[in-house]
Design an enzyme around this catalytic site. Structure first.
Site, short mmCIF file in Angstrom:
data_model
loop_
_atom_site.label_atom_id
_atom_site.label_comp_id
_atom_site.label_asym_id
_atom_site.label_seq_id
_atom_site.Cartn_x
_atom_site.Cartn_y
_atom_site.Cartn_z
N HIS A 57 36.48 20.66 -36.46
CA HIS A 57 37.44 20.33 -35.17
C HIS A 57 38.52 19.59 -35.79
O HIS A 57 38.25 18.75 -36.87
CB HIS A 57 36.82 19.91 -33.94
CG HIS A 57 35.66 20.65 -33.56
ND1 HIS A 57 34.32 20.67 -33.82
CD2 HIS A 57 35.63 21.48 -32.28
CE1 HIS A 57 33.63 21.22 -33.04
NE2 HIS A 57 34.39 21.73 -32.26
N ASP A 60 37.28 16.09 -35.90
CA ASP A 60 36.17 16.04 -36.67
C ASP A 60 36.90 15.34 -38.10
O ASP A 60 35.92 14.44 -38.66
CB ASP A 60 35.36 17.16 -37.06
CG ASP A 60 34.69 17.82 -36.01
OD1 ASP A 60 34.42 17.17 -34.92
OD2 ASP A 60 34.52 19.05 -35.86
N MET A 91 36.64 28.00 -41.76
CA MET A 91 36.82 27.97 -40.10
C MET A 91 37.40 26.77 -39.66
O MET A 91 36.96 25.73 -40.11
CB MET A 91 35.57 28.48 -39.40
CG MET A 91 35.78 28.64 -37.92
SD MET A 91 35.34 27.08 -37.07
CE MET A 91 33.68 27.36 -36.63
N GLU A 184 34.70 32.10 -28.41
CA GLU A 184 33.08 31.70 -28.57
C GLU A 184 32.77 31.40 -26.83
O GLU A 184 33.22 30.58 -26.33
CB GLU A 184 32.92 30.63 -29.00
CG GLU A 184 31.36 30.18 -29.00
CD GLU A 184 30.98 29.09 -29.88
OE1 GLU A 184 31.78 28.55 -30.83
OE2 GLU A 184 29.97 28.56 -29.69
N LYS A 186 30.32 30.52 -23.68
CA LYS A 186 29.06 29.50 -23.26
C LYS A 186 29.29 29.81 -21.59
O LYS A 186 30.02 29.84 -21.04
CB LYS A 186 29.19 28.37 -23.61
CG LYS A 186 27.96 27.47 -23.41
CD LYS A 186 28.01 26.21 -24.21
CE LYS A 186 26.87 25.28 -23.82
NZ LYS A 186 27.15 24.00 -24.42
N GLU A 220 27.22 32.92 -30.10
CA GLU A 220 26.43 31.87 -30.48
C GLU A 220 24.94 32.11 -29.64
O GLU A 220 24.95 32.24 -28.71
CB GLU A 220 26.84 30.46 -30.17
CG GLU A 220 25.68 29.45 -30.48
CD GLU A 220 26.28 27.87 -30.27
OE1 GLU A 220 27.09 27.58 -30.83
OE2 GLU A 220 25.48 27.20 -29.66
N HIS A 223 23.96 30.11 -26.85
CA HIS A 223 24.87 30.45 -25.39
C HIS A 223 24.60 31.74 -24.80
O HIS A 223 24.32 31.75 -23.64
CB HIS A 223 26.17 30.31 -25.88
CG HIS A 223 26.90 29.20 -26.48
ND1 HIS A 223 27.93 28.99 -26.97
CD2 HIS A 223 26.12 27.99 -26.54
CE1 HIS A 223 28.14 27.78 -27.64
NE2 HIS A 223 26.96 27.00 -27.24
N ASP A 248 28.10 31.83 -34.55
CA ASP A 248 27.23 30.73 -34.65
C ASP A 248 25.67 30.99 -34.45
O ASP A 248 25.12 31.34 -33.49
CB ASP A 248 27.71 29.95 -33.49
CG ASP A 248 29.31 29.00 -33.70
OD1 ASP A 248 29.63 28.62 -32.99
OD2 ASP A 248 29.58 29.37 -34.95
N ASP A 258 21.64 23.28 -23.69
CA ASP A 258 22.04 24.01 -25.16
C ASP A 258 21.59 23.21 -26.11
O ASP A 258 22.02 22.09 -26.56
CB ASP A 258 23.74 23.84 -25.17
CG ASP A 258 24.25 24.45 -26.38
OD1 ASP A 258 25.34 24.28 -26.72
OD2 ASP A 258 23.60 25.15 -27.06
N ASP A 260 20.77 23.92 -29.30
CA ASP A 260 21.35 23.98 -30.69
C ASP A 260 20.55 23.66 -31.90
O ASP A 260 20.69 22.98 -32.59
CB ASP A 260 22.79 23.21 -30.86
CG ASP A 260 24.16 23.58 -30.05
OD1 ASP A 260 24.67 22.59 -29.76
OD2 ASP A 260 23.85 24.64 -29.77
N ASP A 290 25.68 26.57 -36.35
CA ASP A 290 26.44 25.52 -35.45
C ASP A 290 25.32 24.96 -34.66
O ASP A 290 24.89 25.14 -33.39
CB ASP A 290 27.37 26.36 -34.33
CG ASP A 290 27.77 25.19 -33.31
OD1 ASP A 290 28.54 25.70 -32.43
OD2 ASP A 290 27.66 24.18 -33.67
C1 DIG Z 1 29.84 24.49 -29.53
O1 DIG Z 1 29.05 25.63 -29.69
C2 DIG Z 1 31.07 25.07 -30.33
C3 DIG Z 1 31.84 23.96 -30.70
O2 DIG Z 1 31.01 23.26 -31.54
C4 DIG Z 1 32.91 24.52 -31.73
O3 DIG Z 1 34.00 24.50 -31.07
C5 DIG Z 1 32.35 26.03 -31.87
C6 DIG Z 1 32.47 26.41 -33.26
O4 DIG Z 1 31.22 26.83 -33.95
N1 DIG Z 1 31.02 25.98 -31.27
MN MN Z 2 29.15 27.18 -31.09
MN MN Z 3 25.81 25.44 -28.56
#
Ligand code: DIG
Ligand code: MN
Ligand code: MN
Length: 388
Positions: A57, A60, A91, A184, A186, A220, A223, A248, A258, A260, A290
């Site tokens: 990001h 980051d 990315m 993406e 969620k 993802e 998600h 992801d 979430d 992860d 991710d």
């Molecule tokens: C969360 O799943 C999102 C953020 O971490 C980011 O913007 C995106 C990219 O992988 N996934």
């Molecule tokens: Mn993600």
């Molecule tokens: Mn996530």
């Protein structure tokens, strides 16, 4: 240890700076690990071994309040770390969810000035990503949503999101960035309800954009699982639409926040069928983890997390090969799949085909009596997964 499951850069495994750099903070506790600089995170990925790329990001890499001089110095250190570790940046994305200015969303915010600031921040994020050669630009609408539907008209909110994407596609084309935009989804967290909650919702949005060819999805695992959905089917829909621009990978227990988790660590069977889909379809995109290590992990365990993520994918990739070539699986699939060239040809519409089908006799009882040994097929899959 080098073996058949050792990842290599050619396997296109990537990690975000925020993943292996996650300091272990959670809503109920302070960080348990020291905060690393971007260069230190890249060096850690170099130590992990076999990593293709690192994603970021904007913030980051460059803190939101960094001076120009600080930004230049951070970028120089980061570039040097990329070089010495032979890691690239596939990315980039924008953090439109941490700063309080975005507390009620970015592109869908009720305040036109916040929407304008979000466009500016994203353009600058695209510039930063392009500086490091990023090819994919991800949009995760972390704050695009509501806690009460009294706050926003959902049709207007979606139109505002559409307007922002149209604008940013224009910017990418005008600057010659040739980005592939990856949306993406969620369903919730951090907002009570988020717009475009599933990958399918974004697949429905894309054809309504001014430049649909530039825009795909970044599904993802966690998600779709949070929404109680089959991730492999979500990815299959994206592939069928030619829109799987990024992915992801992580893992997630159903019906939880979430999590992860490390890829394959919660639901190995779902992970197997996902890898089977990606490998059978010969999908050649970046496989981004991710995810982050448990809050209990120290630096060594973070490295184990990263290595485990890639190793699990490589092991499942091998299990897919075993499954596809297994004689028992093949026999069962032949029994289950009854093809007929004649009947298949009838399913392309014509007046005569319709009349032929209308005139056919079907023996329902015979159709219903045909064996479907899915228990045997699934158990054989378990045998293969468990390495028997
Ligand atoms: C969360 O799943 C999102 C953020 O971490 C980011 O913007 C995106 C990219 O992988 N996934
Ligand atoms: Mn993600
Ligand atoms: Mn996530």
């Amino acid at each position: 240890m080098v073996d058949a499951y050792t990842p290599k850069p050619k396997h296109k495994f990537t990690f975000g700076l925020w993943t292996v750099g996650n300091p272990g903070r959670d809503p109920f506790g302070e960080p348990t690990r020291s905060v690393l600089t971007p260069a230190e995170i890249v060096d850690l990925l170099g130590e992990v071994g076999g990593v293709h790329g690192v994603n970021f990001h904007d913030n980051d890499l460059i803190p939101i309040d960094a001076t120009e001089a600080e930004a230049e110095s951070i970028k120089a250190d980061f570039a040097a770390a990329l070089k010495r570790n032979k890691i690239r940046v596939p990315m980039a994305t924008t953090n439109l969810f941490s700063d309080p200015a975005f507390k009620d969303g970015a592109f869908t915010n009720n305040d036109a000035e916040v929407r304008a600031y979000a466009l500016q921040k994203t353009m600058r994020g695209m510039d930063l990503g392009a500086e490091f050669g990023a090819q994919v630009y991800v949009f995760w609408g972390g704050r695009e949503g509501i806690e009460t539907d009294a706050a926003k008209d959902p049709v207007l909110a979606e139109q505002r999101f559409r307007n922002a994407l149209n604008f940013l596609c224009g910017y990418s084309k005008e600057r010659g960035y040739d980005y592939k935009f990856a949306l993406e989804a969620k369903p919730n967290e951090p907002r009570g309800h988020m717009y475009f909650p599933t990958t399918a919702a974004y697949l429905a949005l894309i054809p309504t954009l001014e430049h649909p060819d530039m825009v795909g999805v970044n599904p993802e695992v966690a998600h779709e699982h949070m929404a109680g959905l089959n991730f492999t089917h979500a990815v299959a829909s994206a592939i069928s639409a030619g829109k799987l621009f990024h992915i992801d990978l992580n893992d997630q227990q159903f019906g939880r926040y979430d999590q992860d988790f490390r890829f394959g660590s919660a639901d190995i069977k779902s992970a197997f069928f996902l890898v089977k889909l990606l490998e059978d379809q010969k999908w050649d995109g970046f496989k981004h983890f991710d995810s982050h290590a448990y809050r209990t992990a120290d630096r060594d365990d973070v490295i184990a997390f990263a290595r485990g993520s890639m190793r699990t994918y490589m092991m499942l990739k091998h299990r897919v090969k075993v499954w596809n070539s297994d004689p028992v699986i093949k026999k069962l699939l032949r029994q289950i799949n009854r093809e007929s060239r004649d009947l298949e040809s009838l399913c392309a519409y014509s007046k005569s085909h319709a009349e032929t089908l209308l005139a056919m006799e079907f023996d329902r009882r015979e159709l219903a009596s045909r064996p479907l040994p899915y228990e045997e097929l699934d158990q054989r899959t378990m045998d293969i997964l468990l390495g028997l």
